[in-house]
Design an enzyme around this catalytic site. Sequence first.
Site, PDB file in Angstrom:
ATOM      1  N   GLU A  87       0.821  -1.206   0.000  1.00 20.57           N
ATOM      2  CA  GLU A  87       0.000   0.000   0.000  1.00 20.57           C
ATOM      3  C   GLU A  87       0.860   1.263   0.000  1.00 20.57           C
ATOM      4  O   GLU A  87       0.554   2.235  -0.696  1.00 20.57           O
ATOM      5  CB  GLU A  87      -0.937   0.006   1.220  1.00 20.57           C
ATOM      6  CG  GLU A  87      -2.094  -0.963   1.114  1.00 20.57           C
ATOM      7  CD  GLU A  87      -3.055  -0.611  -0.005  1.00 20.57           C
ATOM      8  OE1 GLU A  87      -3.212   0.590  -0.310  1.00 20.57           O
ATOM      9  OE2 GLU A  87      -3.648  -1.531  -0.590  1.00 20.57           O
ATOM     10  N   CYS A 122     -12.066   2.923 -15.539  1.00 25.39           N
ATOM     11  CA  CYS A 122     -12.470   4.310 -15.307  1.00 25.39           C
ATOM     12  C   CYS A 122     -11.226   5.183 -15.171  1.00 25.39           C
ATOM     13  O   CYS A 122     -10.969   5.803 -14.139  1.00 25.39           O
ATOM     14  CB  CYS A 122     -13.332   4.390 -14.036  1.00 25.39           C
ATOM     15  SG  CYS A 122     -14.210   5.960 -13.840  1.00 25.39           S
ATOM     16  N   CYS A 125     -16.017   3.254 -20.773  1.00 21.70           N
ATOM     17  CA  CYS A 125     -17.334   3.161 -20.140  1.00 21.70           C
ATOM     18  C   CYS A 125     -18.112   1.915 -20.543  1.00 21.70           C
ATOM     19  O   CYS A 125     -18.862   1.350 -19.734  1.00 21.70           O
ATOM     20  CB  CYS A 125     -18.154   4.411 -20.456  1.00 21.70           C
ATOM     21  SG  CYS A 125     -17.453   5.932 -19.756  1.00 21.70           S
ATOM     22  N   CYS A 137     -17.561  -1.026 -18.246  1.00 24.05           N
ATOM     23  CA  CYS A 137     -17.751  -0.786 -16.819  1.00 24.05           C
ATOM     24  C   CYS A 137     -19.003  -1.494 -16.292  1.00 24.05           C
ATOM     25  O   CYS A 137     -20.080  -1.366 -16.880  1.00 24.05           O
ATOM     26  CB  CYS A 137     -17.855   0.716 -16.546  1.00 24.05           C
ATOM     27  SG  CYS A 137     -18.115   1.118 -14.805  1.00 24.05           S
ATOM     28  N   CYS A 179     -24.087   5.140 -13.934  1.00 25.38           N
ATOM     29  CA  CYS A 179     -23.089   6.204 -13.794  1.00 25.38           C
ATOM     30  C   CYS A 179     -23.608   7.542 -14.322  1.00 25.38           C
ATOM     31  O   CYS A 179     -23.864   7.703 -15.524  1.00 25.38           O
ATOM     32  CB  CYS A 179     -21.817   5.814 -14.532  1.00 25.38           C
ATOM     33  SG  CYS A 179     -20.516   7.055 -14.392  1.00 25.38           S
TER      34      CYS A 179
END
Length: 367
Positions: free
Chosen positions: A52, A205, A212, A215, A221
């Site tokens: 991370e 995205c 799109c 997605c 959206c």
Amino acid sequence: MGHSTAKLSLDDFPEPEQVVRLRAQLLEWYGRMGRDLPWRRTRDPYAIWISEIMLQQTQVKTVLPYYQRWLIALPTVTDLADADLETVLKLWEGLGYYTRARNLHKTAQAIVKEHGGVFPETARQLQVLPGIGRSTAGAIASSAFGRCEAILDANVRRVLGRLLAVDDPPARAEAKLWEISQRLVDPQAPHNFNQALMDLGATVCTARSPLCLLCPWQADCLGRRSGEPTRFPVRPARTVRSEIAGVSVLIECQGKFLLVRRPERGLLAGLWEFPFVESVGGGEPEETVRMAFGNRLESLERLGQVEHEFTHRHLTAQVLWARWAATLDELPDCIEHREHAWVAPEHWPEYAMPAYVRKICRLQCLQ
């Protein structure tokens, strides 16, 4: 609003059926399209934490070899706590944002000293540790311990901002986006859900050319419905990049070259470099160097120029070579109070150096 073409709005979001559907759609997509990454094959909080921190402002493809080398060299939090800072910085060399590495070292020592080497399990406890912000804490808690904690890194911020067409200024949008993320995270699968959100932002995205039609949330959206998905969320104003210009001088004496360590705070903290003198008034590099080092430099030669981009800075360094006309123990005032070392070129790789200095090393090796 249970059907797949329901339109979201922040005023009535979320409705229970809607949240269930969005979770199911995202997790189904992740099951098919999620990336196979090494930190997703473990629940070890140490390994997840390292990944991370490395992934902050750094792409996955860059992180992968660093992550693997790091865990071979320092496989546990105790190993990291016991390591000297020079080893840590050397393992980090090339990833940039070196404060991250220094905070990793401090946090490992805090976990060993204050928690007996056992990772805290809640996001609230994790956030107290150096270098662990709210999103990183949520990612560790959800991935390592199955806690229902939200995340909001750059990818997630973009996905959620477009999902609900959040057009508030960045500072005002932050609280709204955190609320959306917390409402959506799946308590039954927080790890997979958060990883799926990050993957969706990284692979579909995207910032400039969102895909799109691929997605899982395209029907809901609002950003896509607006016809301008890249308008959301509103981005912070761009920071003007400052220019740093100066001279790096390779000072040679008895086959060794002078290296100095940068201060413990600020840009490139704690890394080693050749003496660098900022240019003032646009003078010639030789003049700049002589003003700093006096008349004990002989045979000044130009080796070339290197440039490097930092986050908000652009560095241009003229590179000179010079022979030191004094002994190894005699140093100019601008150096003697800084940590320094005379190092033969074959030992340069042992020192943690920023990328611009590695460019200078390569330049010198070509001479």
